[in-house]
Design a protein around this motif. Structure first.
Motif, mmCIF file in Angstrom:
data_model
loop_
_atom_site.group_PDB
_atom_site.id
_atom_site.type_symbol
_atom_site.label_atom_id
_atom_site.label_comp_id
_atom_site.label_asym_id
_atom_site.label_seq_id
_atom_site.Cartn_x
_atom_site.Cartn_y
_atom_site.Cartn_z
ATOM 1 N N HIS A 71 0.556 -1.131 -0.228
ATOM 2 C CA HIS A 71 -0.164 0.088 0.111
ATOM 3 C C HIS A 71 0.708 1.391 -0.201
ATOM 4 O O HIS A 71 0.466 2.329 0.109
ATOM 5 C CB HIS A 71 -1.173 -0.283 1.222
ATOM 6 C CG HIS A 71 -1.869 -1.572 1.109
ATOM 7 N ND1 HIS A 71 -3.198 -1.881 0.105
ATOM 8 C CD2 HIS A 71 -2.155 -2.148 1.860
ATOM 9 C CE1 HIS A 71 -3.836 -2.034 0.184
ATOM 10 N NE2 HIS A 71 -2.747 -3.184 1.585
ATOM 11 N N CYS A 113 -7.139 0.670 -5.239
ATOM 12 C CA CYS A 113 -6.366 -0.486 -4.677
ATOM 13 C C CYS A 113 -7.905 -1.336 -4.027
ATOM 14 O O CYS A 113 -8.525 -0.821 -3.275
ATOM 15 C CB CYS A 113 -5.599 0.288 -3.922
ATOM 16 S SG CYS A 113 -4.349 -1.442 -2.947
ATOM 17 N N CYS A 121 -7.411 -1.664 -0.480
ATOM 18 C CA CYS A 121 -7.853 -0.970 0.612
ATOM 19 C C CYS A 121 -8.095 0.495 0.631
ATOM 20 O O CYS A 121 -8.926 1.358 1.005
ATOM 21 C CB CYS A 121 -6.620 -0.324 0.996
ATOM 22 S SG CYS A 121 -5.573 0.986 -0.234
ATOM 23 N N CYS A 162 -1.724 2.250 -5.233
ATOM 24 C CA CYS A 162 -1.008 1.274 -4.196
ATOM 25 C C CYS A 162 0.138 0.697 -5.056
ATOM 26 O O CYS A 162 -0.406 0.388 -5.932
ATOM 27 C CB CYS A 162 -1.866 1.092 -3.400
ATOM 28 S SG CYS A 162 -2.181 1.443 -2.075
HETATM 29 ZN ZN LIG Z 1 -3.875 -0.518 -0.920
#
Ligand SMILES: [Zn+2]
Length: 391
Positions: free
Chosen positions: A240, A250, A252, A257
């Motif tokens: 990340h 991503c 996340c 990332c």
């Molecule tokens: Zn990420």
């Protein structure tokens, strides 16, 4: 104060584990030789070996005389004095190993299990069966569990595992409640980093990095012989690293990332968009296309390798750690990632840190299971002995 005590205790346990690891690797040695090889004082070695002898993890061999010196009493490891079980959780299977005090694998297994939906009952059932199977040989003294996701090793809580679909899962506590031996839970890459510290890179170095290339990208960091966990256990999320604010989304939630640009699924997706056919599912298809010499795939992998190499160079520059070991399922891509990785890493590292040492070893996923077992060994003999009356 409490923290300091705990740190000192863990440090002492680690020293004892290092003595066990050394004797496991080198065979019987006298106390002076142990002190010399581990860079410890004579009194420290005497104290720790006294405890290990009392606990039954070491035995003394008959004294040997050489020249005019005092007779030397070699100490020998008793590897089967305790066994620990390590398992690595994956999406569609559980890989497990049993290791002795010397970190050597004495048994291994692989079970096709989809444990994401019912992790606690499935793990408890499996682990109890494995403990029971060994009740009459060398009993299992502890269990380590390696999880693909952000995990706090102190509380055993899996903070987030995208691949398993878990969030704030108190896995360590739930397993400890139901199993008759101590259980430690940690992130899988950090577990393997612990194994490297005890039985691999750590034999020669106090500081090193372990780059895990798998479903995600992770970086295990060892500084001053300590595996770094971060305040809440979430350090090492190398995947990340924010690289491109305009990049793809991503897992996340952020954009661009490192993982969204150079992780396995990103690479497969890039190949698909480039019109490469016959990719199938995931890694094997990608490796196959690269081995066929598919130009688009070779270019994608070369670019990903360079990006990874630049990012690792950044970490080398920040931490001044010059040794990097590459592990994980994705190591099979290394013939295609490696050349551009090494060139970019070499170019990105600043002068005083020139030529970081990059090692790639053959890798199977039972290595993460062995790492999980090493979590117990790293806690040291006291943890194992505390529960030795359980059989
Ligand atoms: Zn990420």
């Amino acid at each position: 104060m409490g923290d300091e005590m705990t740190r000192r205790q863990v440090r002492g346990d680690l020293t004892r584990t290092e003595i066990l690891a050394l004797l496991g690797a080198a065979g019987p040695l006298g106390r002076a030789e142990i002190a010399h090889r581990l860079g410890l004082g004579a009194a420290t070695v005497t104290e720790h070996t006294r405890r290990l002898l009392a606990e039954g993890f070491l035995r003394e061999l008959p004294p040997r005389t050489s020249g005019t010196g005092r007779p030397r009493v070699p100490l020998q490891l008793v590897p089967d004095a305790a066994h620990v079980l390590g398992v690595r959780i994956a999406v569609d299977h559980l890989a497990g190993v049993v290791v002795g005090l010397d970190g050597q694998i004495v048994d291994e297994f692989r079970l096709p299990l989809r444990i994401a939906d019912a992790p606690v009952p499935l793990l408890v059932e499996t682990l109890l069966r494995e403990i029971d199977a060994r009740r009459h040989t060398t009993p299992v003294r502890g269990i380590g569990v390696a999880v693909p996701g952000m995990t706090d090793p102190e509380s055993g809580v899996v903070r987030l595992s995208g691949i398993m679909g878990w969030r704030e899962l108190p896995l360590g506590r739930e397993l400890a409640r139901r199993l008759p031996v101590p259980v430690l839970v940690d992130n899988d890459l950090r577990a393997s980093t612990t194994a490297e510290l005890l039985f691999g890179m750590g034999r020669e170095r106090d500081d090193f990095l372990v780059l895990g290339i798998g479903d995600g990208l992770g970086l295990g960091v060892v500084l001053g012989r300590s595996v770094q966990c971060g305040a809440d256990g979430s350090s090492g999320e190398f995947g990340h690293l924010p690289v491109d604010p305009a990049g793809p989304r991503c897992t996340c939630g952020n954009r661009g990332c490192l993982q969204a640009l150079a992780g396995q699924s990103a690479l497969v997706e890039q190949a698909r968009r480039a019109g490469v056919s016959g990719l199938g599912e995931g890694l094997p298809g990608l490796v196959g296309a690269a081995e066929r010499g598919e130009p688009a795939v070779l270019a994608i992998l070369a670019e990903a390798g360079a990006l990874l190499g630049r990012c690792v160079a950044g970490v080398v520059n920040v931490l001044a750690v010059k040794a990097v070991k590459v592990i994980g399922e994705g190591h099979v891509l290394w013939p295609f990632l490696g050349p551009s990785f090494e060139a970019a890493a070499a170019a990105g590292v600043i002068e005083p840190l020139r030529d970081p040492e990059i090692t790639v070893a053959p890798w199977r996923d039972i290595e993460h299971a062995r790492g999980a077992a090493c979590l117990l060994l790293a806690r040291g003999s006291s943890e194992l002995k505390r529960f030795s009356s359980v059989d």
